[in-house]
Design an enzyme around this catalytic site. Structure first.
Site, PDB file in Angstrom:
ATOM      1  N   THR A 298      20.728 -29.337 -13.461  1.00 40.00           N
ATOM      2  CA  THR A 298      22.028 -28.934 -14.007  1.00 40.00           C
ATOM      3  C   THR A 298      22.451 -27.592 -13.418  1.00 40.00           C
ATOM      4  OG1 THR A 298      21.571 -30.109 -16.077  1.00 40.00           O
ATOM      5  CG2 THR A 298      23.306 -28.456 -16.128  1.00 40.00           C
ATOM      6  N   GLN A 328      25.265 -34.738 -16.245  1.00 40.65           N
ATOM      7  CA  GLN A 328      25.492 -33.296 -16.084  1.00 40.65           C
ATOM      8  C   GLN A 328      25.954 -32.988 -14.669  1.00 40.65           C
ATOM      9  OE1 GLN A 328      22.677 -34.835 -17.255  1.00 40.65           O
ATOM     10  NE2 GLN A 328      21.456 -33.408 -18.498  1.00 40.65           N
ATOM     11  N   ASP A 351      29.184 -31.007 -18.988  1.00 44.51           N
ATOM     12  CA  ASP A 351      28.669 -29.705 -18.539  1.00 44.51           C
ATOM     13  C   ASP A 351      29.553 -29.055 -17.474  1.00 44.51           C
ATOM     14  OD1 ASP A 351      26.637 -30.248 -20.259  1.00 44.51           O
ATOM     15  OD2 ASP A 351      25.027 -30.233 -18.784  1.00 44.51           O
ATOM     16  N   ASP A 372      29.705 -31.414 -23.996  1.00 47.61           N
ATOM     17  CA  ASP A 372      29.110 -30.072 -23.847  1.00 47.61           C
ATOM     18  C   ASP A 372      29.745 -29.318 -22.683  1.00 47.61           C
ATOM     19  OD1 ASP A 372      27.412 -31.028 -25.831  1.00 47.61           O
ATOM     20  OD2 ASP A 372      25.793 -31.503 -24.438  1.00 47.61           O
ATOM     21  N   ARG A 440      28.087 -28.252 -30.812  1.00 47.87           N
ATOM     22  CA  ARG A 440      26.835 -28.735 -31.390  1.00 47.87           C
ATOM     23  C   ARG A 440      25.715 -27.805 -30.923  1.00 47.87           C
ATOM     24  NH1 ARG A 440      24.563 -34.109 -28.283  1.00 47.87           N
ATOM     25  NH2 ARG A 440      25.004 -33.495 -26.127  1.00 47.87           N
ATOM     26  N   TRP A 442      22.780 -26.590 -29.142  1.00 47.55           N
ATOM     27  CA  TRP A 442      21.853 -26.871 -28.050  1.00 47.55           C
ATOM     28  C   TRP A 442      20.505 -26.214 -28.326  1.00 47.55           C
ATOM     29  CZ3 TRP A 442      22.152 -24.422 -22.529  1.00 47.55           C
ATOM     30  CH2 TRP A 442      21.301 -25.124 -21.667  1.00 47.55           C
TER      31      TRP A 442
END
Length: 536
Positions: A298, A328, A351, A372, A440, A442
């Site tokens: 990532t 990602q 991401d 995310d 949320r 992580w």
């Protein structure tokens, strides 16, 4: 627990640590030894083990001396871990392991730099003043810890944890850095409350008077142009030339003319004070297509990776075209301390934007994504930005933030202030069928606040999501908060009932997450000419 109670609880933890470490008179070495000091840290065992096996340390007589010893211990372990990682790579032929090793070696190199920076800042030569504040030190220690976690996460991305974990776990480096954070945090709470390295007028020493003029009339050191009318036709070539400067004082401006630049760029460590100026987010576009499914971590999937200090970007789009099915895939990753992104567009799916570490400011930016899509563990403020959830894969929900604060003493988090959250054009036709959450957790101490922001009906009434449906991970220890938001989804009536979620009622509570306080922006933003609001 309301905001005030949580602040008091954190203050209480700091004060308890401070009292335990400092309350007794320390008149002689015999009164106290390193083992006694270690007992009062969050992780006493690795602290004791290190000092037991390393002779030559002078016994501390005050908390600030113990801090220096802890930072030295953490740096020693980081150097050992990096050496072992480098050794492991000599005979490694597996491409996934090589990819993770490359990241980890770089990340541990930066950890060493952050610890060294802290050490020199808080323990100046005799007679000299400290060159940093305890607030600065807490930022750099937070970054050092984040780097170790990013290394570990990278091995998880590519399923090679059995290769990396034994190397980095044996050093107990994360626990040693957490001890540094706790002790430095106690000193910070005790009253050494600076904001950032600044001169007597309240401005950082690295900013020149020319910075403000640069935003009005660009005088570029180098020009990049696709049509051959500049010094280079790739952005990275210009960045590399800037990195070879013998003297790095002063802003180095790279003007990137309109065009689509298909390349992955990296502004490396020590390539400081770079400014990229484009012809506007719709005209100057840097684009790549790396993803985890394509064999990258990532961290290294980023179209643009920014590490050098004091980076500024204006009028540029950073895009990752991997698409929603590739998992990602980062468009922009910033690990640059005191970095600014102004009138930029950051576009991807899962991401999209990795606010990896350090202090960052985003003003009038557009951020597009699905899962995310703003994540990491910087102290990052988004002001007057447009946040645009896109259409995800069938069955997926959108999650705007996944903040990665792993330690309660890290001074990190995501603050979204005076911005707008609206559906992207591709989501509008199906907005009623896709759930979109503001964040949320992580990591266990995830921290995200949304202040005075317009929430369109794209945001789910519950507002926030657990990490996985049904999971209770982090719900009691995270800090998610809202303050005076507006728009169709701003009502908090149906919000989650977690212990860690707060509806802030007082301006004094919300102001802790503003530009002025959260990233000490009044000390380093004014002379850049970037508009900003210091408070609410």
């Amino acid at each position: 627990m309301n905001m005030m109670m949580q602040k008091l609880s954190i203050l209480f933890l700091h004060l308890i640590l401070l009292v335990l470490l400092c309350v007794h008179p320390l008149t002689t070495v015999a009164d106290r030894n390193s083992t006694d000091w270690c007992d009062k840290t969050p992780y006493p065992d690795p602290c004791k083990c290190y000092f037991k096996n390393h002779n030559g340390f002078q016994q501390p007589t005050q908390l600030s001396e113990f801090r220096v010893m802890l930072v030295e211990a953490a740096m020693d372990r980081a150097i050992s871990a990096r050496a072992e990682l480098t050794n492991s790579g000599k005979n490694c032929t597996d491409s996934k392991k090589q990819a993770v090793l490359a990241d980890c070696i770089d990340l541990y190199g930066d950890t060493i730099m952050q610890l060294n920076r802290t050490l020199h800042g808080v323990s100046p030569k005799a007679g000299a003043a400290k060159s940093c504040t305890d607030f600065d030190a807490q930022t750099w220690l937070s970054t050092a810890l984040t780097n170790t976690e990013t290394c570990r996460r990278g091995s998880s991305d590519l399923n090679v944890t059995d290769f990396i974990t034994p190397i980095v776990s044996n050093t107990k480096i994360s626990h040693l850095i957490s001890n540094c954070l706790a002790v430095n945090g106690a000193l910070l709470t005790a009253g050494n409350k600076g904001n950032t390295t600044a001169n007597q007028k309240g401005f950082p020493t690295w900013l020149s008077r020319k910075d403000k003029r640069l935003l009005r009339a660009v005088r570029a050191n180098l020009v990049v142009a696709k049509d051959g009318s500049g010094h280079f036709n790739t952005v990275q070539a210009a960045i590399d030339v800037a990195g070879r400067r013998k003297v790095t004082s002063g802003r180095f401006v790279i003007y990137v003319k309109r065009g689509i630049y298909q390349e992955n760029i990296n502004v490396r460590l020590n390539n400081d004070d770079i400014m990229l100026v484009g012809d506007g987010m719709r005209s100057t576009i840097i684009t790549g297509g790396r993803s985890v499914q394509g064999g990258y971590t990532t961290y290294n999937s980023a179209t643009a990776g920014i590490e050098g200090l004091h980076f500024i970007a204006k009028g540029i789009t950073f895009r990752n075209t991997a698409g929603p099915a590739k998992g990602q895939a980062v468009a922009l990753r910033s690990s640059s301390d005191l970095s600014i992104f102004y009138k930029c567009s950051i576009e991807g799916y899962q991401d999209t934007l990795m606010v990896h570490s350090q202090r960052q400011f985003y003003r009038e930016c557009y951020i597009y994504g699905t899962v995310d899509f703003i994540f990491g563990n910087a102290a990052a403020v988004f002001q007057n930005c447009l946040i645009l959830p896109r259409r995800p894969l069938k069955g997926q929900a959108n999650v705007i933030t996944a903040q990665g604060r792993a330690d309660p003493f890290q001074n990190t988090g995501i603050s979204i202030h005076n911005s707008r959250i609206l559906p992207a054009p591709d989501l509008k036709p199906v907005v009623g069928t896709v759930k979109t959450y503001m964040g949320r957790p992580w990591m266990k101490f995830s921290r995200t606040v949304v202040l005075q922001t317009y929430l369109d009906n794209v945001v789910s009434p519950v507002g926030w999501s657990p990490w996985i449906e049904g999971s209770v991970f982090g719900l009691d220890t995270l800090f998610y908060a809202e303050y005076k938001n507006t728009g169709p989804a701003s009502s908090t009536r149906w919000r989650v009932s977690w212990k860690g979620f707060h509806v802030l009622g007082r301006a004094s509570d919300a102001s802790a997450f503003t530009v002025g306080k959260f990233i000490a922006g009044t000390a380093w933003l004014p002379r850049t000419g970037i508009p900003f609001t210091s408070g609410l």
